[in-house]
Design an enzyme around this catalytic site. Structure first.
Site, PDB file in Angstrom:
ATOM      1  N   HIS A   7      -8.185   0.709   9.797  1.00 13.92           N
ATOM      2  CA  HIS A   7      -7.441   0.070   8.702  1.00 13.92           C
ATOM      3  C   HIS A   7      -8.071  -1.270   8.352  1.00 13.92           C
ATOM      4  O   HIS A   7      -8.532  -2.011   9.218  1.00 13.92           O
ATOM      5  CB  HIS A   7      -5.992  -0.128   9.140  1.00 13.92           C
ATOM      6  CG  HIS A   7      -5.108  -0.674   8.064  1.00 13.92           C
ATOM      7  ND1 HIS A   7      -4.755   0.038   6.938  1.00 13.92           N
ATOM      8  CD2 HIS A   7      -4.509  -1.896   7.932  1.00 13.92           C
ATOM      9  CE1 HIS A   7      -3.973  -0.704   6.175  1.00 13.92           C
ATOM     10  NE2 HIS A   7      -3.820  -1.883   6.752  1.00 13.92           N
ATOM     11  N   ASP A  33      -2.166  -7.647   4.158  1.00 11.22           N
ATOM     12  CA  ASP A  33      -2.277  -6.268   4.628  1.00 11.22           C
ATOM     13  C   ASP A  33      -1.211  -5.451   3.903  1.00 11.22           C
ATOM     14  O   ASP A  33      -0.008  -5.732   4.025  1.00 11.22           O
ATOM     15  CB  ASP A  33      -2.056  -6.224   6.149  1.00 11.22           C
ATOM     16  CG  ASP A  33      -2.166  -4.822   6.735  1.00 11.22           C
ATOM     17  OD1 ASP A  33      -2.097  -3.843   5.976  1.00 11.22           O
ATOM     18  OD2 ASP A  33      -2.318  -4.714   7.968  1.00 11.22           O
ATOM     19  N   CYS A  61      -6.687   1.436   1.915  1.00  8.42           N
ATOM     20  CA  CYS A  61      -6.672   0.078   2.475  1.00  8.42           C
ATOM     21  C   CYS A  61      -7.963  -0.676   2.195  1.00  8.42           C
ATOM     22  O   CYS A  61      -7.960  -1.905   2.104  1.00  8.42           O
ATOM     23  CB  CYS A  61      -6.386   0.112   3.969  1.00  8.42           C
ATOM     24  SG  CYS A  61      -7.569   1.088   4.936  1.00  8.42           S
ATOM     25  N   GLN A 112       0.825  -1.203   0.000  1.00  8.92           N
ATOM     26  CA  GLN A 112       0.000   0.000   0.000  1.00  8.92           C
ATOM     27  C   GLN A 112       0.861   1.255   0.000  1.00  8.92           C
ATOM     28  O   GLN A 112       1.664   1.468   0.898  1.00  8.92           O
ATOM     29  CB  GLN A 112      -0.936   0.030   1.214  1.00  8.92           C
ATOM     30  CG  GLN A 112      -1.863   1.241   1.200  1.00  8.92           C
ATOM     31  CD  GLN A 112      -2.823   1.274   2.368  1.00  8.92           C
ATOM     32  OE1 GLN A 112      -3.040   0.267   3.037  1.00  8.92           O
ATOM     33  NE2 GLN A 112      -3.407   2.425   2.630  1.00  8.92           N
TER      34      GLN A 112
END
Length: 233
Positions: free
Chosen positions: A166, A186, A95, A89
């Site tokens: 998040h 993630d 996200c 990211q």
């Protein structure tokens, strides 16, 4: 990070609006997971393809993230399925889109040929996580889809785009040894994270979320959603 997007609201309508525009098949959808008890998990349509978690970033979660990343860098982790698609990211507040891409691209959910998502996944296959990030940054269509989905939520679009919430995602992936593993995806981490053997994606993800995320926080700002068959009354 290169730019700032509007944070996605964590509710199934918003995620499904994003997924529909991106090209996900209409026979699957995102839905709420209302709790971790067996009776509540049993209400979730099966088979579950992915689990998406919204969690509050805190001192505790950041300390754990730093510790885990350091341990993985030093000690490694079980060998991961090389076909896992993970993106680093680099866009602030992206996200939600990252979690959706990770969920759909790493499951057997059907994506419409020539759709934005199908094209993006195909372009990502031979690229590094950083190159995939750059591709996402330079694909205006995803920024537009994200903005439209973010504006479709029940809450007003915030004027302050700073957020301490998040998204992360859990999927099941085969290991090179042939067993199923629970993988956390993630974009803020250094890569996919192996969370252990996986016999039931929903139950195993729920247990991991309880142990690692809910257990370390006093916050109530958690939301869990599953990707699976469209619910029928």
């Amino acid at each position: 990070m290169s730019s700032r997007w509007i944070p996605l609201e964590s509710n199934p309508d918003v995620l499904n609006a994003w997924a529909k525009k991106a090209g996900m098949a209409s026979n699957v959808e995102f839905g709420d997971v209302y709790g971790f008890d067996d009776s509540l998990l049993a209400m979730v349509p099966q088979p579950v393809k992915a689990v998406v978690l919204l969690f509050p970033i805190s001192k505790e979660s950041e300390a754990r993230r730093t510790k885990e990343d350091s341990e993985i860098a030093t000690n490694g982790q079980p060998e991961l399925d090389p076909t896992i698609l993970w993106i680093k990211q680099t866009i602030s507040n992206a996200c939600g889109t990252m979690g959706l891409i990770h969920a759909i691209a790493n499951s057997d959910v059907t994506v419409a040929p020539m759709s934005p998502l199908a094209k993006f996944i195909e372009q990502c296959i031979d690229k590094t996580p950083e190159e995939r990030s750059k591709l996402l940054e330079t694909t205006p269509l995803f920024a537009d889809i994200h903005a439209q989905a973010a504006s479709s939520g029940q809450s007003a679009v915030p004027t302050n785009l700073d957020t301490d919430l998040h998204f992360t995602c859990f999927v099941a992936a085969p290991s090179p040894k042939g067993e199923k593993r629970l993988i956390e995806l993630d974009g803020r981490r250094n890569g996919p994270i192996d969370r252990g053997a996986c016999t039931d994606l929903l139950k195993d993800a729920a247990q991991t979320i309880q142990n690692l995320y809910v257990g370390e926080s006093q916050s109530m700002q958690f939301n869990v959603m599953s990707l699976g068959p469209r619910h029928t009354d």
